[in-house]
Design an enzyme around this catalytic site. Structure first.
Site, PDB file in Angstrom:
ATOM      1  N   GLN A  16      37.054  18.674  20.429  1.00  0.00           N
ATOM      2  CA  GLN A  16      37.841  19.693  21.115  1.00  0.00           C
ATOM      3  C   GLN A  16      38.591  19.236  22.355  1.00  0.00           C
ATOM      4  OE1 GLN A  16      37.301  24.105  23.221  1.00  0.00           O
ATOM      5  NE2 GLN A  16      35.621  23.266  22.042  1.00  0.00           N
ATOM      6  N   SER A  17      37.962  18.506  23.241  1.00  0.00           N
ATOM      7  CA  SER A  17      38.586  18.231  24.536  1.00  0.00           C
ATOM      8  C   SER A  17      39.877  17.433  24.385  1.00  0.00           C
ATOM      9  CB  SER A  17      37.604  17.497  25.458  1.00  0.00           C
ATOM     10  OG  SER A  17      37.187  16.263  24.876  1.00  0.00           O
ATOM     11  N   ARG A  37      39.595   8.111  10.594  1.00  0.00           N
ATOM     12  CA  ARG A  37      38.909   7.189   9.676  1.00  0.00           C
ATOM     13  C   ARG A  37      39.172   7.603   8.242  1.00  0.00           C
ATOM     14  NH1 ARG A  37      32.812   6.799  10.595  1.00  0.00           N
ATOM     15  NH2 ARG A  37      33.069   5.019   9.205  1.00  0.00           N
ATOM     16  N   LYS A  74      38.163  -1.478  11.476  1.00  0.00           N
ATOM     17  CA  LYS A  74      37.264  -2.616  11.268  1.00  0.00           C
ATOM     18  C   LYS A  74      37.906  -3.660  10.358  1.00  0.00           C
ATOM     19  CE  LYS A  74      33.041   0.124  11.837  1.00  0.00           C
ATOM     20  NZ  LYS A  74      31.768   0.568  11.213  1.00  0.00           N
ATOM     21  N   LYS A 135      26.281  11.283  27.077  1.00  0.00           N
ATOM     22  CA  LYS A 135      27.121  12.055  26.175  1.00  0.00           C
ATOM     23  C   LYS A 135      27.153  13.506  26.648  1.00  0.00           C
ATOM     24  CE  LYS A 135      28.017  12.322  21.210  1.00  0.00           C
ATOM     25  NZ  LYS A 135      27.532  11.902  19.872  1.00  0.00           N
ATOM     26  N   TYR A 137      28.605  17.606  25.978  1.00  0.00           N
ATOM     27  CA  TYR A 137      29.206  18.663  25.184  1.00  0.00           C
ATOM     28  C   TYR A 137      29.621  19.788  26.117  1.00  0.00           C
ATOM     29  CZ  TYR A 137      27.394  16.337  21.014  1.00  0.00           C
ATOM     30  OH  TYR A 137      27.147  15.426  20.019  1.00  0.00           O
ATOM     31  N   GLU A 138      30.299  20.786  25.563  1.00  0.00           N
ATOM     32  CA  GLU A 138      30.834  21.898  26.352  1.00  0.00           C
ATOM     33  C   GLU A 138      29.817  22.471  27.328  1.00  0.00           C
ATOM     34  OE1 GLU A 138      32.834  24.742  28.095  1.00  0.00           O
ATOM     35  OE2 GLU A 138      33.871  23.552  26.591  1.00  0.00           O
ATOM     36  N   ASP A 167      35.430  21.639  27.576  1.00  0.00           N
ATOM     37  CA  ASP A 167      36.244  20.912  26.603  1.00  0.00           C
ATOM     38  C   ASP A 167      37.733  21.196  26.783  1.00  0.00           C
ATOM     39  OD1 ASP A 167      34.515  19.320  25.047  1.00  0.00           O
ATOM     40  OD2 ASP A 167      33.769  21.068  23.980  1.00  0.00           O
ATOM     41  N   GLY A 246      37.229  36.935  44.647  1.00  0.00           N
ATOM     42  CA  GLY A 246      38.280  36.859  45.648  1.00  0.00           C
ATOM     43  C   GLY A 246      38.036  37.656  46.908  1.00  0.00           C
ATOM     44  N   GLY A 247      36.854  38.204  47.068  1.00  0.00           N
ATOM     45  CA  GLY A 247      36.559  38.948  48.290  1.00  0.00           C
ATOM     46  C   GLY A 247      36.800  40.443  48.182  1.00  0.00           C
TER      47      GLY A 247
END
Length: 425
Positions: A16-17, A37, A74, A135, A137-138, A167, A246-247
């Site tokens: 995703q990212s 691949r 490869k 590693k 993840y989100e 992500d 935001g106050g």
């Protein structure tokens, strides 16, 4: 002409990212060449599959406006093809595990040798430090970037948000970095490395909570509803439920039908400049002049009671009626919109924020469109590529392979399907 027409992106991203970043570049007109691949492709093609035999929505909704080439790096011939791609492209984007590109033989130094103008953009979980090899993840990013500790209710556990700020949020940050590097290259002629860490991206989006951490050292955060309830503050920014960041005091309150509709709610802000109008609307005109309620400081310890009164009024209206009444009075509020409601909203279709895309394997589906609108570079969302769909097209049109040379690449095992045992590695 598209904004990024002529820019070639070598897309080594997956999940995703990274794909969020490269999809945005594709929407802006760049030629995004997704390297996958052979026989496998991006892992999300087969994750959360809802139509047997078709790429998942997870994949299709993150890979619009791209071309796919299958390449076995490869394989010696595959490495030669990749070297030619590096020479031809402007930007290489990757979100591999740390060191993966180096192990393929494409260190930053080697990439610079092949193409000094190349911009190499990377997404990592963490920047330099104790966790740089971990590693991510989100939800891990949300937890380590400060979001989870400040999300949820005071008496409950830390909570992650449904917005993919780890992500997709980091993908947006990386896209900005790439655009900046491309702009700088116009002046210097040189490429550079661009890196966005997921922890950093989440923290950037949580900056108001870091603001509050510093304010906390000076005393209680009076705009937080726990102050009005007499609950002591600890030494870290607390979870604030639905308090406004935001106050201005805000809260999610029930609307008519809340008993059966989980989204029959509205976010309501009792903004000081329109306090008199709020009082009139909710049937509390006496609060306008009552010294216990007339000023914002006086109301701080009564915020919970104020929103109880607001809710008594909103429960007599549906969420859209609340909007219709409050908006002309400049009382800030917003309905809680479900994904179903958003998917069916005509205005979002008209602006291209939500688009319908046709796919040869799964048929039509809904996706998000480009959230950024450029007047001179309108976005046409095209479907995601099938695995390896553009392999030969890229070999010929981008890299200039023809005749015997093209045939040699095709029979070498560098492109196309690889043996199942190798694909499973």
């Amino acid at each position: 002409m598209k904004a990024l027409e002529g820019v070639k992106i070598l897309d080594f991203t997956h999940v995703q990212s990274g794909p969020t970043c490269t999809q945005l570049l594709g929407w802006f007109g760049a030629d995004v060449i997704k390297v996958e691949r052979p026989g496998v492709g991006d892992a999300t093609r087969q994750q959360l599959v809802d139509v047997p035999g078709a790429d998942s929505l997870y994949f299709t909704m993150l890979n619009h406006n791209k071309r796919s080439i299958t390449l076995n790096t490869k394989n010696e011939t595959g490495k030669e093809v990749l070297e030619r791609l590096v020479k031809e492209c402007d930007v290489l984007v990757e979100n591999f595990a740390p060191g993966a590109l180096d192990r393929m033989g494409f260190t930053w130094e080697r990439i610079q040798e092949l193409n000094p103008r190349m911009i190499m953009a990377s997404i990592k979980g963490f920047g330099p430090g104790p966790y740089e090899d971990c590693k991510v993840y989100e939800n891990v990013a949300q937890c380590t970037g400060g979001s989870a500790s400040t999300t949820g209710f005071l008496d409950g556990p830390p909570t992650v948000t449904g917005a993919q700020i780890g992500d997709s949020g980091t993908g947006l940050h990386l896209c900005l970095g790439i655009m900046t590097a491309l702009f700088q290259r116009e002046k210097t002629g040189r490429g550079q490395k661009v890196m966005a860490a997921m922890q950093d991206g989440v923290l950037n989006l949580c900056r108001v909570k870091l603001r509050d951490q510093q304010r906390l050292a000076k005393g209680p955060l009076q705009e937080y509803s726990q102050f009005g309830k007499g609950i002591e503050f600890g030494d870290a920014t607390p979870r604030a439920g639905n308090d406004s960041g935001g106050g201005q005091p805000g809260w999610i309150v029930k609307c008519k039908g809340w008993e059966t509709d989980p989204n029959a709610y509205v976010y309501f802000i009792t903004q000081a400049p329109v306090w008199d109008k709020v009082c009139e609307v909710i049937g509390k005109p006496e609060w306008v002049t009552d010294p216990e309620y007339a000023t914002a400081p006086a109301r701080l310890d009564k915020i919970a009671a104020i929103f109880d009164a607001v809710e008594e009024w909103t429960k007599t209206k549906d969420k859209f009626e609340v909007m219709d009444i409050c908006n002309p009075l400049n009382i800030p509020c917003g309905p809680i919109l479900s994904m179903k409601e958003l998917a069916e909203e005509p205005s979002l279709r008209e602006t291209g924020t939500i688009v319908e895309v046709d796919h040869p394997e799964r048929g039509p589906y809904l996706s998000v469109g480009c959230p950024i609108k450029l007047s001179d570079s309108p976005v046409d969302v095209t479907r995601s590529p099938l695995l390896g769909e553009h392999t030969e097209e890229i070999l010929t049109d981008v890299l200039g392979y023809t005749g015997d040379e093209l045939e040699a690449v095709k029979v070498s095992g560098a492109v196309g399907d690889m043996p199942k045992a190798e694909a499973a590695e």
